[in-house]
Design a protein around this motif. Structure first.
Motif, PDB file in Angstrom:
ATOM      1  N   ALA A 184      64.415  12.312  37.960  1.00 25.25           N
ATOM      2  CA  ALA A 184      64.004  13.277  37.311  1.00 25.25           C
ATOM      3  C   ALA A 184      65.068  14.269  36.772  1.00 25.25           C
ATOM      4  O   ALA A 184      65.083  15.040  35.725  1.00 25.25           O
ATOM      5  N   LEU A 185      66.457  14.000  37.384  1.00 24.56           N
ATOM      6  CA  LEU A 185      67.352  14.800  36.976  1.00 24.56           C
ATOM      7  C   LEU A 185      68.404  14.297  35.748  1.00 24.56           C
ATOM      8  O   LEU A 185      68.089  13.158  35.515  1.00 24.56           O
ATOM      9  N   THR A 186      69.107  15.145  35.450  1.00 15.57           N
ATOM     10  CA  THR A 186      69.932  14.524  34.467  1.00 15.57           C
ATOM     11  C   THR A 186      70.959  13.653  34.874  1.00 15.57           C
ATOM     12  O   THR A 186      71.306  13.585  35.945  1.00 15.57           O
ATOM     13  N   PRO A 187      71.465  12.668  33.770  1.00 10.20           N
ATOM     14  CA  PRO A 187      72.408  11.675  34.340  1.00 10.20           C
ATOM     15  C   PRO A 187      73.729  12.398  34.987  1.00 10.20           C
ATOM     16  O   PRO A 187      74.178  11.787  36.037  1.00 10.20           O
ATOM     17  N   GLU A 188      74.240  13.495  34.389  1.00 10.28           N
ATOM     18  CA  GLU A 188      75.382  14.308  34.899  1.00 10.28           C
ATOM     19  C   GLU A 188      75.020  14.699  36.503  1.00 10.28           C
ATOM     20  O   GLU A 188      75.686  14.446  37.472  1.00 10.28           O
ATOM     21  N   GLN A 189      73.706  15.355  36.658  1.00  6.65           N
ATOM     22  CA  GLN A 189      73.564  15.667  37.831  1.00  6.65           C
ATOM     23  C   GLN A 189      73.243  14.618  39.007  1.00  6.65           C
ATOM     24  O   GLN A 189      73.706  14.872  40.064  1.00  6.65           O
ATOM     25  N   ARG A 190      72.758  13.510  38.507  1.00  7.42           N
ATOM     26  CA  ARG A 190      72.718  12.292  39.369  1.00  7.42           C
ATOM     27  C   ARG A 190      74.093  11.877  39.709  1.00  7.42           C
ATOM     28  O   ARG A 190      74.406  11.494  40.915  1.00  7.42           O
ATOM     29  N   ALA A 191      74.950  11.747  38.799  1.00 10.21           N
ATOM     30  CA  ALA A 191      76.508  11.633  39.034  1.00 10.21           C
ATOM     31  C   ALA A 191      76.859  12.280  40.151  1.00 10.21           C
ATOM     32  O   ALA A 191      77.636  12.105  41.094  1.00 10.21           O
ATOM     33  N   ALA A 192      76.859  13.595  39.964  1.00 15.61           N
ATOM     34  CA  ALA A 192      77.377  14.727  40.884  1.00 15.61           C
ATOM     35  C   ALA A 192      76.712  14.611  42.433  1.00 15.61           C
ATOM     36  O   ALA A 192      77.758  14.676  43.269  1.00 15.61           O
ATOM     37  N   ILE A 193      75.532  14.308  42.438  1.00 18.62           N
ATOM     38  CA  ILE A 193      74.792  13.892  43.769  1.00 18.62           C
ATOM     39  C   ILE A 193      75.308  12.714  44.332  1.00 18.62           C
ATOM     40  O   ILE A 193      75.947  12.826  45.444  1.00 18.62           O
ATOM     41  N   SER A 194      75.511  11.645  43.821  1.00 22.50           N
ATOM     42  CA  SER A 194      76.230  10.440  44.207  1.00 22.50           C
ATOM     43  C   SER A 194      77.462  10.511  44.827  1.00 22.50           C
ATOM     44  O   SER A 194      77.884  10.122  45.555  1.00 22.50           O
ATOM     45  N   THR A 195      78.175  11.202  43.957  1.00 28.58           N
ATOM     46  CA  THR A 195      79.802  11.487  44.149  1.00 28.58           C
ATOM     47  C   THR A 195      79.788  12.100  45.414  1.00 28.58           C
ATOM     48  O   THR A 195      80.665  11.912  46.478  1.00 28.58           O
ATOM     49  N   SER A 196      79.113  13.144  45.296  1.00 30.77           N
ATOM     50  CA  SER A 196      78.960  14.223  46.462  1.00 30.77           C
ATOM     51  C   SER A 196      78.671  13.703  47.868  1.00 30.77           C
ATOM     52  O   SER A 196      79.165  13.619  49.081  1.00 30.77           O
ATOM     53  N   MET A 197      77.332  12.555  47.895  1.00 30.82           N
ATOM     54  CA  MET A 197      76.952  11.969  49.047  1.00 30.82           C
ATOM     55  C   MET A 197      78.311  11.060  49.555  1.00 30.82           C
ATOM     56  O   MET A 197      78.390  10.860  50.714  1.00 30.82           O
ATOM     57  N   ARG A 198      78.736  10.325  48.400  1.00 29.48           N
ATOM     58  CA  ARG A 198      79.609   9.447  48.778  1.00 29.48           C
ATOM     59  C   ARG A 198      80.838   9.987  49.626  1.00 29.48           C
ATOM     60  O   ARG A 198      81.432   9.529  50.605  1.00 29.48           O
ATOM     61  N   ASN A 199      81.181  11.125  49.169  1.00 28.31           N
ATOM     62  CA  ASN A 199      82.245  11.813  49.828  1.00 28.31           C
ATOM     63  C   ASN A 199      82.152  12.334  51.219  1.00 28.31           C
ATOM     64  O   ASN A 199      82.466  12.396  52.200  1.00 28.31           O
ATOM     65  N   LYS A 200      80.792  12.742  51.352  1.00 22.86           N
ATOM     66  CA  LYS A 200      80.274  13.316  52.628  1.00 22.86           C
ATOM     67  C   LYS A 200      80.057  12.041  53.600  1.00 22.86           C
ATOM     68  O   LYS A 200      80.377  12.231  54.804  1.00 22.86           O
ATOM     69  N   GLU A 201      79.489  11.026  53.026  1.00 19.21           N
ATOM     70  CA  GLU A 201      79.323   9.792  54.019  1.00 19.21           C
ATOM     71  C   GLU A 201      81.022   9.266  54.472  1.00 19.21           C
ATOM     72  O   GLU A 201      80.932   8.728  55.579  1.00 19.21           O
ATOM     73  N   SER A 202      82.016   9.343  53.469  1.00 21.89           N
ATOM     74  CA  SER A 202      83.155   8.897  54.092  1.00 21.89           C
ATOM     75  C   SER A 202      83.869   9.852  54.874  1.00 21.89           C
ATOM     76  O   SER A 202      84.902   9.451  55.344  1.00 21.89           O
ATOM     77  N   GLY A 203      83.571  11.272  54.567  1.00 24.53           N
ATOM     78  CA  GLY A 203      84.288  12.288  55.415  1.00 24.53           C
ATOM     79  C   GLY A 203      85.400  12.497  54.621  1.00 24.53           C
ATOM     80  O   GLY A 203      86.352  13.178  55.363  1.00 24.53           O
ATOM     81  N   ARG A 204      85.655  12.262  53.300  1.00 25.40           N
ATOM     82  CA  ARG A 204      87.001  12.398  52.659  1.00 25.40           C
ATOM     83  C   ARG A 204      86.336  13.169  51.091  1.00 25.40           C
ATOM     84  O   ARG A 204      85.200  12.888  50.827  1.00 25.40           O
ATOM     85  N   LEU A 205      87.489  13.821  50.477  1.00 23.93           N
ATOM     86  CA  LEU A 205      87.050  14.250  49.251  1.00 23.93           C
ATOM     87  C   LEU A 205      87.591  13.384  48.051  1.00 23.93           C
ATOM     88  O   LEU A 205      88.645  13.899  47.276  1.00 23.93           O
ATOM     89  N   VAL A 206      87.519  12.127  48.228  1.00 29.48           N
ATOM     90  CA  VAL A 206      88.487  11.301  47.282  1.00 29.48           C
ATOM     91  C   VAL A 206      87.757  10.700  46.047  1.00 29.48           C
ATOM     92  O   VAL A 206      88.379  10.326  45.180  1.00 29.48           O
ATOM     93  N   TRP A 207      86.441  10.712  46.098  1.00 29.12           N
ATOM     94  CA  TRP A 207      85.608  10.123  45.026  1.00 29.12           C
ATOM     95  C   TRP A 207      85.579  11.251  44.084  1.00 29.12           C
ATOM     96  O   TRP A 207      85.037  12.391  44.343  1.00 29.12           O
ATOM     97  N   THR A 208      85.479  10.880  42.616  1.00 29.97           N
ATOM     98  CA  THR A 208      85.348  11.795  41.560  1.00 29.97           C
ATOM     99  C   THR A 208      84.359  11.115  40.548  1.00 29.97           C
ATOM    100  O   THR A 208      84.246   9.962  40.598  1.00 29.97           O
ATOM    101  N   ARG A 257      67.827  22.599  40.724  1.00 28.24           N
ATOM    102  CA  ARG A 257      66.658  21.848  40.176  1.00 28.24           C
ATOM    103  C   ARG A 257      65.703  21.194  40.924  1.00 28.24           C
ATOM    104  O   ARG A 257      64.505  20.754  40.876  1.00 28.24           O
ATOM    105  N   LEU A 258      66.232  20.624  42.108  1.00 23.03           N
ATOM    106  CA  LEU A 258      65.702  19.611  43.272  1.00 23.03           C
ATOM    107  C   LEU A 258      64.621  20.403  44.043  1.00 23.03           C
ATOM    108  O   LEU A 258      63.676  20.040  44.668  1.00 23.03           O
ATOM    109  N   LEU A 259      64.954  21.706  44.136  1.00 25.24           N
ATOM    110  CA  LEU A 259      64.266  22.520  45.457  1.00 25.24           C
ATOM    111  C   LEU A 259      62.925  22.573  44.920  1.00 25.24           C
ATOM    112  O   LEU A 259      61.889  22.448  45.709  1.00 25.24           O
ATOM    113  N   PRO A 260      62.316  23.039  43.538  1.00 25.20           N
ATOM    114  CA  PRO A 260      60.964  23.042  43.413  1.00 25.20           C
ATOM    115  C   PRO A 260      60.351  21.720  43.744  1.00 25.20           C
ATOM    116  O   PRO A 260      59.167  21.709  43.819  1.00 25.20           O
TER     117      PRO A 260
END
Length: 133
Positions: free
Chosen positions: A74-98, A115-118
């Protein structure tokens, strides 16, 4: 959003991200390999109580991740991209993905969590903060 809620959303999103990876990997394997050997069709490995408990926990986690997926959709494409990028960075333990689609990565990610909270509360994946907090 409280700090506790923010951390809970982070945990839910990381579990959801791992679930997505498992789902896509299973689909890839099913495309190239048969899920069973013809000579062993119908055989079930005997299970014990520990395996049954682990399977039920995995089933519950999968159901929760499906609910998170509905909220993320239900999120915007930009927000989905931000979540995916952040999760990929958290999973890898690095801040290399943008992601160029996410704009200001951190601000877009925080807006997505807000937006996800409610939505997560409405789907009973999270509880509302109590009044004493």
């Amino acid at each position: 959003m409280t700090r506790e809620q923010s951390e809970q959303i982070e945990e839910l999103l990381l579990e959801w991200y791992r679930w997505q990876i498992r789902q896509s990997h299973a689909a890839t394997l099913a495309h190239f390999y048969r899920p069973e050997d013809r000579t062993c069709r119908g055989y079930e490995t005997p299970a014990n109580a520990e395996d049954d408990a682990q399977d039920s926990y995995q089933w519950a986690d999968d159901q929760q991740s499906e609910q998170v997926q509905l909220c993320v959709d239900a999120l915007t494409p930009e927000q989905r991209a931000a979540i995916s990028t952040s999760m990929r960075n958290k999973e890898s333990g690095r801040l290399v993905w943008t992601s160029g689609r996410a704009g200001d990565q951190h601000a877009t990610y925080q807006a997505a969590k807000s937006r996800l909270l409610p939505m997560l509360i409405a789907r009973h994946v999270m509880r509302e903060a109590s009044l004493s907090e």
